[in-house]
Design a protein around this motif. Structure first.
Motif, short mmCIF file in Angstrom:
data_model
loop_
_atom_site.label_atom_id
_atom_site.label_comp_id
_atom_site.label_asym_id
_atom_site.label_seq_id
_atom_site.Cartn_x
_atom_site.Cartn_y
_atom_site.Cartn_z
N ALA A 1 16.41 -4.40 -10.03
CA ALA A 1 15.30 -5.08 -10.71
C ALA A 1 14.36 -5.75 -9.72
O ALA A 1 13.14 -5.75 -9.88
N VAL A 2 14.92 -6.34 -8.67
CA VAL A 2 14.12 -6.98 -7.63
C VAL A 2 13.31 -5.93 -6.89
O VAL A 2 12.11 -6.10 -6.62
N LEU A 3 13.95 -4.81 -6.57
CA LEU A 3 13.28 -3.75 -5.83
C LEU A 3 12.13 -3.16 -6.64
O LEU A 3 11.04 -2.89 -6.11
N LYS A 4 12.34 -2.96 -7.93
CA LYS A 4 11.27 -2.43 -8.78
C LYS A 4 10.05 -3.33 -8.75
O LYS A 4 8.91 -2.86 -8.64
N ASN A 5 10.27 -4.63 -8.82
CA ASN A 5 9.16 -5.58 -8.79
C ASN A 5 8.44 -5.54 -7.45
O ASN A 5 7.21 -5.58 -7.37
N LYS A 6 9.20 -5.46 -6.37
CA LYS A 6 8.60 -5.40 -5.04
C LYS A 6 7.79 -4.11 -4.86
O LYS A 6 6.71 -4.12 -4.26
N LEU A 7 8.30 -2.99 -5.35
CA LEU A 7 7.58 -1.73 -5.24
C LEU A 7 6.28 -1.74 -6.03
O LEU A 7 5.27 -1.15 -5.61
N CYS A 8 6.27 -2.45 -7.14
CA CYS A 8 5.04 -2.63 -7.91
C CYS A 8 4.00 -3.35 -7.05
O CYS A 8 2.82 -2.99 -7.03
N LYS A 9 4.45 -4.34 -6.33
CA LYS A 9 3.55 -5.11 -5.46
C LYS A 9 3.07 -4.27 -4.29
O LYS A 9 1.90 -4.31 -3.90
N VAL A 10 3.97 -3.47 -3.71
CA VAL A 10 3.61 -2.61 -2.58
C VAL A 10 2.46 -1.69 -2.95
O VAL A 10 1.45 -1.59 -2.23
N ILE A 11 2.56 -0.99 -4.07
CA ILE A 11 1.53 -0.02 -4.39
C ILE A 11 0.24 -0.70 -4.84
O ILE A 11 -0.86 -0.16 -4.66
N GLU A 12 0.34 -1.90 -5.37
CA GLU A 12 -0.88 -2.65 -5.69
C GLU A 12 -1.59 -3.07 -4.40
O GLU A 12 -2.82 -3.00 -4.31
N MET A 13 -0.83 -3.44 -3.37
CA MET A 13 -1.44 -3.75 -2.08
C MET A 13 -2.07 -2.51 -1.47
O MET A 13 -3.18 -2.57 -0.92
N GLN A 14 -1.40 -1.38 -1.56
CA GLN A 14 -1.96 -0.14 -1.03
C GLN A 14 -3.26 0.23 -1.75
O GLN A 14 -4.21 0.71 -1.13
N ARG A 15 -3.29 0.00 -3.05
CA ARG A 15 -4.50 0.31 -3.82
C ARG A 15 -5.69 -0.51 -3.33
O ARG A 15 -6.82 -0.01 -3.27
N HIS A 16 -5.46 -1.76 -2.99
CA HIS A 16 -6.56 -2.64 -2.60
C HIS A 16 -6.92 -2.53 -1.12
O HIS A 16 -7.90 -3.14 -0.68
N ALA A 17 -6.14 -1.77 -0.37
CA ALA A 17 -6.41 -1.63 1.06
C ALA A 17 -7.62 -0.72 1.30
O ALA A 17 -7.75 0.33 0.67
N LEU A 18 -8.48 -1.14 2.21
CA LEU A 18 -9.55 -0.29 2.72
C LEU A 18 -9.09 0.22 4.06
O LEU A 18 -8.87 -0.55 4.99
N PHE A 19 -8.94 1.54 4.19
CA PHE A 19 -8.42 2.10 5.42
C PHE A 19 -9.55 2.35 6.41
O PHE A 19 -10.71 2.03 6.15
#
Length: 252
Positions: free
Chosen positions: A170-188
């Motif tokens: 459950a903790v990992l699922k929440n963290k992975l949600c945050k990871v991909i949200e950060m990736q979405r907002h990243a400008l490469f």
């Protein structure tokens, strides 16, 4: 550039794969939404694909019909993949990430194999990630892979504490949600947002495969336009998703 995040958890005998669904041209113009992880219930495991959109169903179907077990594909993919790529004229860069349970080695594993030495979309020309091998050379991956790498300033703004292979599911699922949200907002480096559509979470155990949506951005992402994420208030987002305003997960 596809978001492909993988956590191999020997402790929990589970594999977690999170991918986005945006399909676009080389300029970042959105063409559609497609799943990028091809599940293989018979292993159980799957193949995540970065690169040509058509490669996911084509190579997923070909490879899973060619190999009955995960150990078989790990042993033989270097031999058979070049002929498949040539037969289907898949000339652009493709990256395949294989995940599954090895019976001979006794646990969950992840591997990567590339089809060209081209620089992937969104990666600065002339550079490659630390784990990318030469074409058609299979390489085993570490237990935690976050791709694309998130810029440090976003990690700091979001108060992200990192992923661990020992995290409870459950903790990992929440963290992975945050990871991909950060990736979405990243400008490469090319100044483009590449992550969009929706985020799919696949969980693989020896008993089978389950999938769910972690995030759904389809109301924001418009076909024929570039991805433009709505502004994000990280302290508010953290509280809304079960994180404290700082970096620690509530209950974690």
């Amino acid at each position: 550039m596809t978001a492909t995040n993988i956590v191999i958890s020997p402790k929990h005998q589970a594999i977690h794969v999170v991918t986005d669904a945006a399909s676009y041209d080389r300029n970042g113009v959105l063409a559609g939404f497609v799943p990028k992880f091809y599940t293989v219930p018979g292993w159980p495991g799957g193949i995540a694909v970065r690169g040509m959109t058509i490669a996911t169903p084509v190579l997923g179907y070909e490879l899973t019909n060619a190999f009955a077990t995960f150990d078989d594909i790990v042993e033989c993919i270097e031999v058979v993949l070049p002929s498949m790529v040539n037969r289907w004229q898949l000339n652009n860069h493709i990256e395949l990430l294989l995940v599954g349970f090895s019976e001979s080695r006794g646990g969950p594993e992840a591997y990567v194999i590339e089809t060209t030495d081209q620089t992937p979309i969104g990666v600065p020309e002339g550079t490659k990630g630390d784990y990318l091998p030469e074409p058609f050379v299979l390489q085993r991956l570490p237990n935690v892979i976050v791709g694309p790498v998130i810029p440090g300033e976003i990690v700091m703004e979001a108060w992200f504490e990192g992923l661990s292979e020992d995290d409870e599911p459950a903790v990992l699922k929440n963290k992975l949600c945050k990871v991909i949200e950060m990736q979405r907002h990243a400008l490469f480096d090319d100044g483009i947002h590449w992550i969009g559509g929706y985020a799919q979470h696949s969980t693989i155990t020896r008993e089978g495969i389950t999938q769910c949506l972690l995030q759904d951005w389809r109301s924001q992402d418009q076909i024929g336009q570039m991805i433009k994420p709505a502004p994000i208030d990280w302290p508010r987002w953290n509280v809304a998703h079960g994180f404290s305003p700082g970096c620690r997960l509530a209950g974690g």
